[in-house]
Design an enzyme around this catalytic site. Sequence first.
Site, PDB file in Angstrom:
ATOM      1  N   TYR A 142       0.821  -1.224   0.000  1.00 48.31           N
ATOM      2  CA  TYR A 142       0.000   0.000   0.000  1.00 48.31           C
ATOM      3  C   TYR A 142       0.846   1.261   0.000  1.00 48.31           C
ATOM      4  CZ  TYR A 142      -4.597  -2.055   0.972  1.00 48.31           C
ATOM      5  OH  TYR A 142      -5.787  -2.727   0.889  1.00 48.31           O
ATOM      6  N   LYS A 192       3.183 -15.342   3.025  1.00 51.84           N
ATOM      7  CA  LYS A 192       3.420 -16.094   1.783  1.00 51.84           C
ATOM      8  C   LYS A 192       4.925 -16.360   1.719  1.00 51.84           C
ATOM      9  CE  LYS A 192       2.053 -17.724  -2.277  1.00 51.84           C
ATOM     10  NZ  LYS A 192       1.189 -18.886  -2.442  1.00 51.84           N
TER      11      LYS A 192
END
Length: 359
Positions: A142, A192
């Site tokens: 972001y 991840k």
Amino acid sequence: MKEYKIALLGGDGIGPEVVAQGVKVLNAAGEKFGIKFEYEKALIGGCAYEKTGTPLPEETVSLAKSSDAVFLGAVGDWKYDTLPPEVRPEKALLGIRKALNLFANLRPAIVYEELVSSSPLKPEIVNGVDIMIIRELTGDVYFGEPRGVGVIDGRNAGYNNMIYYEDEVERIAHVAFKTAMKRTKRLCSVDKANVLDVSRLWREVVIRVSKQYPEVELSHMYVDNAAMQIIRAPKQFDTIVTGNIFGDILSDEASMLPGSLGMLPSASLSDTKLGMYEPIHGSAPDLKGKDVVNPIATILSASMMLKYSFDNDEAALAIENAVKSVLKAGYRTPDIKSEGSTIIGTERMGTLIAQAILS
Ligand code: NAD
Ligand code: IPM
Ligand code: MN
């Protein structure tokens, strides 16, 4: 009598409608528990852009900083989709989160007994779900630099940078472990790490911080599996900690456990008492002005405000119990309707919950 100043940022679309119901309920809680709220409104998002040329006016940020809490509806509308990225409504939300250093976003996904039948999932899967998703809110892809759209090696490209600094992971990990300590002491960190370097650092830091919280049982899960497990067996989760973008996606997904985006509140916290409280849903421009949307996510966000910014657990619980009692009596907005329920609008839902607090 306690007195608090609240910055009211209704925003766009259904934002002002749901915030109005939140205010109604806060005032009822104030009356019952002897708290005085003073509200001051300011512009944020598309409405701010139209009036001032910027989605996040300076006055809005300074009002927020001089308040005890910020109460926000939502920002955005399709009609701003073609604006330059710097003045898009969504940019204001990122801007205010950053300006107030709101790095910890708490998004509880709880399935009240009364709502089991509103979920698209089977009752035995959702009954008893109580998950706290802790989303890091001021880092990740972001905010990472560099970002943009441009020509790289002769090819047109769009790019963002998924980056976490060690200290950012550390501080959100502490929030997560402390939260887990007050719950069932089970924390699942979602990343991840099988693919992303940024996640490898994330996991390493979370494991290191865990040594300071030996009572908490820490587990790790890849985000793709987590997305599946939240639907397959949500009760395996108690507290989840994850990065900004994974948390954004998983929390919308988790809203289907109670059955509607209109049920999930949030608290965005920093290391001071000043927090921002908003539903996790957006401005739902399709439903604006129709008196049909569910205000409960916003009302429960007011409850979180009482708990986290004003340390008033009793008043916070009274709001939660009022929500439950109105649902138990069978009242529903259309998004959570179930067999035999009485369908009501946004305003009436707010009024009934406010009355339940005072009854
Ligand atoms: P959305 O959350 O606004 O709506 C998704 C779906 O859920 C829609 O069908 C909507 O009608 C429904 N919905 C949302 N809130 C509801 C409620 N309280 N009661 C009943 N139904 C509800 O997401 P979107 O449609 O992807 O985005 C619309 C705009 O909102 C975009 O501009 C987006 O950027 C913005 N947005 C803002 C925020 C925020 O301000 N925090 C969050 C998400 C999206
Ligand atoms: C949310 C929203 C925002 C986000 C957007 C509107 C910037 O989706 O609060 O979940 O992605 O954080
Ligand atoms: Mn979102």
